[in-house]
Scaffold this motif. Structure first.
Motif, PDB file in Angstrom:
ATOM      1  N   SER A  81      52.891  36.398  44.944  1.00 23.15           N
ATOM      2  CA  SER A  81      52.020  37.106  43.000  1.00 23.15           C
ATOM      3  C   SER A  81      50.809  35.996  43.112  1.00 23.15           C
ATOM      4  CB  SER A  81      52.977  37.033  41.805  1.00 23.15           C
ATOM      5  OG  SER A  81      53.463  38.276  42.529  1.00 23.15           O
ATOM      6  N   VAL A  82      50.076  36.537  42.273  1.00 19.73           N
ATOM      7  CA  VAL A  82      48.463  35.955  42.147  1.00 19.73           C
ATOM      8  C   VAL A  82      48.100  36.232  40.554  1.00 19.73           C
ATOM      9  CG1 VAL A  82      48.177  34.812  43.875  1.00 19.73           C
ATOM     10  CG2 VAL A  82      47.201  37.329  43.013  1.00 19.73           C
ATOM     11  N   ASN A 137      45.129  37.201  37.924  1.00 19.58           N
ATOM     12  CA  ASN A 137      43.219  37.008  37.649  1.00 19.58           C
ATOM     13  C   ASN A 137      43.450  37.416  35.988  1.00 19.58           C
ATOM     14  OD1 ASN A 137      41.007  37.079  37.826  1.00 19.58           O
ATOM     15  ND2 ASN A 137      40.952  39.222  37.525  1.00 19.58           N
ATOM     16  N   ILE A 143      49.409  46.221  41.711  1.00 22.53           N
ATOM     17  CA  ILE A 143      49.866  45.441  40.693  1.00 22.53           C
ATOM     18  C   ILE A 143      50.929  45.227  39.644  1.00 22.53           C
ATOM     19  CG2 ILE A 143      49.060  46.217  38.242  1.00 22.53           C
ATOM     20  CD1 ILE A 143      46.003  47.386  39.621  1.00 22.53           C
ATOM     21  N   HIS A 163      49.156  44.431  34.372  1.00 19.35           N
ATOM     22  CA  HIS A 163      48.254  44.367  33.355  1.00 19.35           C
ATOM     23  C   HIS A 163      48.196  43.948  31.427  1.00 19.35           C
ATOM     24  CE1 HIS A 163      44.143  46.047  31.853  1.00 19.35           C
ATOM     25  NE2 HIS A 163      43.847  44.996  33.126  1.00 19.35           N
ATOM     26  N   GLY A 196      45.620  40.524  34.922  1.00 22.13           N
ATOM     27  CA  GLY A 196      46.045  41.512  36.307  1.00 22.13           C
ATOM     28  C   GLY A 196      47.406  40.187  37.027  1.00 22.13           C
ATOM     29  N   CYS A 207      49.253  40.437  40.940  1.00 20.43           N
ATOM     30  CA  CYS A 207      49.640  41.406  41.753  1.00 20.43           C
ATOM     31  C   CYS A 207      50.131  40.799  42.708  1.00 20.43           C
ATOM     32  CB  CYS A 207      47.786  42.139  42.325  1.00 20.43           C
ATOM     33  SG  CYS A 207      46.488  42.178  41.743  1.00 20.43           S
ATOM     34  N   SER A 255      50.336  40.427  45.677  1.00 21.02           N
ATOM     35  CA  SER A 255      48.772  39.088  46.983  1.00 21.02           C
ATOM     36  C   SER A 255      47.530  38.692  46.333  1.00 21.02           C
ATOM     37  CB  SER A 255      48.954  39.711  48.096  1.00 21.02           C
ATOM     38  OG  SER A 255      48.619  40.544  48.254  1.00 21.02           O
ATOM     39  N   GLU A 256      47.664  37.877  47.095  1.00 22.19           N
ATOM     40  CA  GLU A 256      45.969  37.149  46.908  1.00 22.19           C
ATOM     41  C   GLU A 256      44.488  38.586  47.813  1.00 22.19           C
ATOM     42  OE1 GLU A 256      42.461  33.274  46.982  1.00 22.19           O
ATOM     43  OE2 GLU A 256      44.829  33.011  47.814  1.00 22.19           O
ATOM     44  N   GLN A 311      45.012  41.376  47.691  1.00 24.12           N
ATOM     45  CA  GLN A 311      44.981  42.849  47.116  1.00 24.12           C
ATOM     46  C   GLN A 311      44.334  42.249  46.137  1.00 24.12           C
ATOM     47  OE1 GLN A 311      49.940  43.073  46.384  1.00 24.12           O
ATOM     48  NE2 GLN A 311      49.580  45.219  47.961  1.00 24.12           N
ATOM     49  N   LEU A 312      44.225  41.163  45.587  1.00 23.39           N
ATOM     50  CA  LEU A 312      43.524  41.530  44.040  1.00 23.39           C
ATOM     51  C   LEU A 312      42.255  41.573  43.956  1.00 23.39           C
ATOM     52  CD1 LEU A 312      43.930  39.989  41.379  1.00 23.39           C
ATOM     53  CD2 LEU A 312      42.996  38.070  42.102  1.00 23.39           C
ATOM     54  N   PHE A 340      41.251  45.002  41.552  1.00 23.16           N
ATOM     55  CA  PHE A 340      40.368  44.597  40.450  1.00 23.16           C
ATOM     56  C   PHE A 340      39.192  45.706  40.130  1.00 23.16           C
ATOM     57  CE2 PHE A 340      37.151  42.013  38.212  1.00 23.16           C
ATOM     58  CZ  PHE A 340      37.352  42.442  36.624  1.00 23.16           C
TER      59      PHE A 340
END
Length: 86
Positions: A2-3, A5, A34, A37, A50, A52, A54-55, A57-58, A62
């Protein structure tokens, strides 16, 4: 993995953020990838966060679900140096 933002949105306040979340909630709930949020106040306005899956998908998540609801931010730049990666 997970990442996260986190974007500080200058001038955004709690009332406007709540309104945006109300408008975005259906698309955020339906968007695959997601996890969460949220938002919180910061010195310049409001930080929108947010989480997410994986990186990869971000950017897609977004751009499709969050960015259209954010007010535009315009920043004057100076001394910009472009660096090319290999």
């Amino acid at each position: 993995m997970s990442v996260i933002n986190a974007t500080a949105v200058q001038g955004l306040d709690a009332a406007t953020f709540d309104q945006l979340v109300t408008q975005l909630d259906p698309s955020l709930q339906a968007a695959l990838g997601i996890r969460s949020h949220l938002g919180y106040p910061c010195e310049s306005g409001w930080t929108v966060v947010g989480v997410c899956d994986s990186e990869e998908q971000l950017p897609r998540l977004f751009d499709a679900n969050v960015k259209p609801g954010l007010p535009p931010t315009v920043v004057d730049l100076s001394n910009v140096v472009s660096v090319r990666g290999d």
